[in-house]
Design a protein around this motif. Structure first.
Motif, PDB file in Angstrom:
ATOM      1  N   SER A 173      42.576  44.481  45.556  1.00  0.00           N
ATOM      2  CA  SER A 173      42.434  43.170  44.912  1.00  0.00           C
ATOM      3  C   SER A 173      43.613  42.914  43.968  1.00  0.00           C
ATOM      4  N   PRO A 174      44.234  41.710  44.057  1.00  0.00           N
ATOM      5  CA  PRO A 174      43.818  40.540  44.831  1.00  0.00           C
ATOM      6  C   PRO A 174      44.064  40.697  46.326  1.00  0.00           C
ATOM      7  N   GLY A 181      41.398  35.433  45.561  1.00  0.00           N
ATOM      8  CA  GLY A 181      42.488  36.370  45.757  1.00  0.00           C
ATOM      9  C   GLY A 181      43.724  35.721  46.351  1.00  0.00           C
ATOM     10  N   GLY A 193      46.720  43.208  39.866  1.00  0.00           N
ATOM     11  CA  GLY A 193      45.288  42.948  39.816  1.00  0.00           C
ATOM     12  C   GLY A 193      44.669  43.206  38.456  1.00  0.00           C
TER      13      GLY A 193
END
Length: 434
Positions: A173-174, A181, A193
């Motif tokens: 993530s993203p 995201g 992230g």
């Protein structure tokens, strides 16, 4: 012996914490607002006025795989420090996932399964929560999908391997799998992230499917409630009441889980929360209503926050890289029930190495914050001659974090001095002043 009930501290407070608010109406959220994300049993625990809530037998059956956890006197550390202080630690690293996180992952999976949920989504920073939830889902036959903060995804490959062994699906993530995201990646292709971004992704996916719910590893009342098994056990195990209880704080569940029962039973005990200098929500954040995630999908929570836009430096204590703090702990901090301090990354790894070389356990980067403060307090006792009793929460082992220890031992870890302008910039975007 494992306790039969969780302890809810809210009824014992002089004033209740402010409620979560609906971002559109500004009114307190109700059960219907939370139902798309959580099962009703957990929603009930979130707002419960009962002091004690019975632990279901099915949850206790899984707890018995590792509970009760050991309470250990750190004799060798005391000797190395030359301190008259007596140091105890409650060791949660004996759980299958290697941390305290299964204490809440197991009941969350159980209540969701009982309500007919097929899949749980979640976020994870260091990977401890993600591996705990994947383990818990395996116990009750649930699917598990996890968004892992990119910095930790890259730093801790074997933690994500553990999640997959337990049956979890893991995404960095993203990610391009969600609108939240994708938007971040379009603006910041190299984003490392944050927990706030990962929460947005997990909440987005959960909210779009009728058979899917979201599980959170810290921050919320029901999570802190489940963690009180730590303190309830420690109360029975301690041969003497502590003068000071010390715990690390990111979202707050580990500290609360140890501290709350002692707050109930020992009026003379003091309490100290320790957070990273690079992500200091208690000590430099603002007590205000803010979103729990970056995209603004969650209700507004009254908490100490650095701003939901804040993206912390990618320090190795990934479990403490959250822009906010538990609303319940934030309220209690305002009431003056405990104090908060910060520690630098290098101080923490120094404490972790010292602890490993004396007590034999390699701690995760998160509890090294509490260990650094515990060692500092023990050395203050050495100077003053005080024979204080210190209790700390060793909330997980660092077997999946040896890459970070390698970097520390090679002199490659740098402390990050958080500029005030970064905090000011993120706080400028708070949704309301609170």
């Amino acid at each position: 012996m494992t306790p039969s009930h969780w302890y809810n501290i809210v009824p014992d407070l002089t004033t209740p914490p402010p409620p979560p608010l609906h971002p559109a109406t500004g009114q307190p959220v109700g059960p219907d607002d939370l139902a798309p994300l959580f099962p009703m049993e957990l929603i009930g625990q979130e707002v419960s006025g009962e002091r004690f809530i019975e632990i279901p037998q099915e949850v206790l059956d899984v707890y018995r795989l590792w509970r009760p956890t050991p309470l250990i006197r750190a004799h060798r550390l005391e000797k190395a420090l030359g301190t008259p202080a007596r140091i105890y630690y409650k060791y949660e690293g004996v759980s299958p996932a290697g941390s305290h996180k299964p204490n809440t992952a197991v009941p969350q999976a159980y209540y969701n399964k009982r309500e007919g949920v097929r899949r749980l989504t979640t976020e994870t920073g260091a990977g401890q929560w993600g591996s705990a939830l994947a383990f818990a889902c395996a116990q009750f036959g649930l699917e598990c999908e996890i968004w892992m903060v990119r910095a930790s995804y890259d730093q801790k490959p074997y933690r994500r391997s553990l999640m997959r062994v337990y049956g979890g699906a893991v995404h960095a993530s993203p990610s391009p799998l969600t609108s939240a995201g994708s938007k971040i990646l379009a603006e910041h292709p190299g984003s490392t992230g944050s927990l706030g971004i990962a929460i947005s992704e997990a909440v987005e996916v959960a909210g779009a499917a009728a058979d899917t719910r979201y599980a959170l590893g810290s921050v919320l009342n029901h999570v802190l409630l489940h963690q009180t098994v730590i303190g309830e056990e420690a109360l029975k195990q301690m041969p003497e009441m502590p003068d000071l209880v010390i715990g690390c704080t990111g979202g707050g569940s580990n500290f609360a889980g140890l501290a709350f029962p002692f707050m109930r039973e020992s009026p003379r005990t003091s309490f100290r929360a320790v957070e990273p200098e690079a992500c200091p929500s208690f000590t430099r954040g603002r007590y205000a209503y803010d979103f729990g995630d970056t995209a603004g999908f969650t209700p507004l929570l009254k908490m100490h926050t650095l701003g939901h836009d804040f993206v912390p430096d990618p320090i190795h204590a990934g479990g403490l890289r959250y822009h906010g703090m538990s609303p319940l702990l934030s309220h209690m901090y305002e009431l003056g029930l405990f104090e908060a301090v910060t520690r630098s990354q290098s101080e923490c790894f120094e404490a972790g190495v010292r602890f490993a070389r004396t007590e034999g356990i390699v701690p995760a980067p998160e509890p090294t914050h509490a260990l650094a403060e515990t060692i500092a307090e023990a050395l203050r006792c050495k100077e003053s001659g005080e024979e204080k009793v210190l209790l700390t929460a060793l909330c997980g082992h660092g077997h999946f974090d040896l890459g970070a220890y390698d970097r520390y031992l090679a002199g490659e870890l740098e402390d990050y001095a958080l500029p005030q302008e970064r905090v000011d910039q993120a706080l400028a975007n708070l949704p309301r002043s609170g």
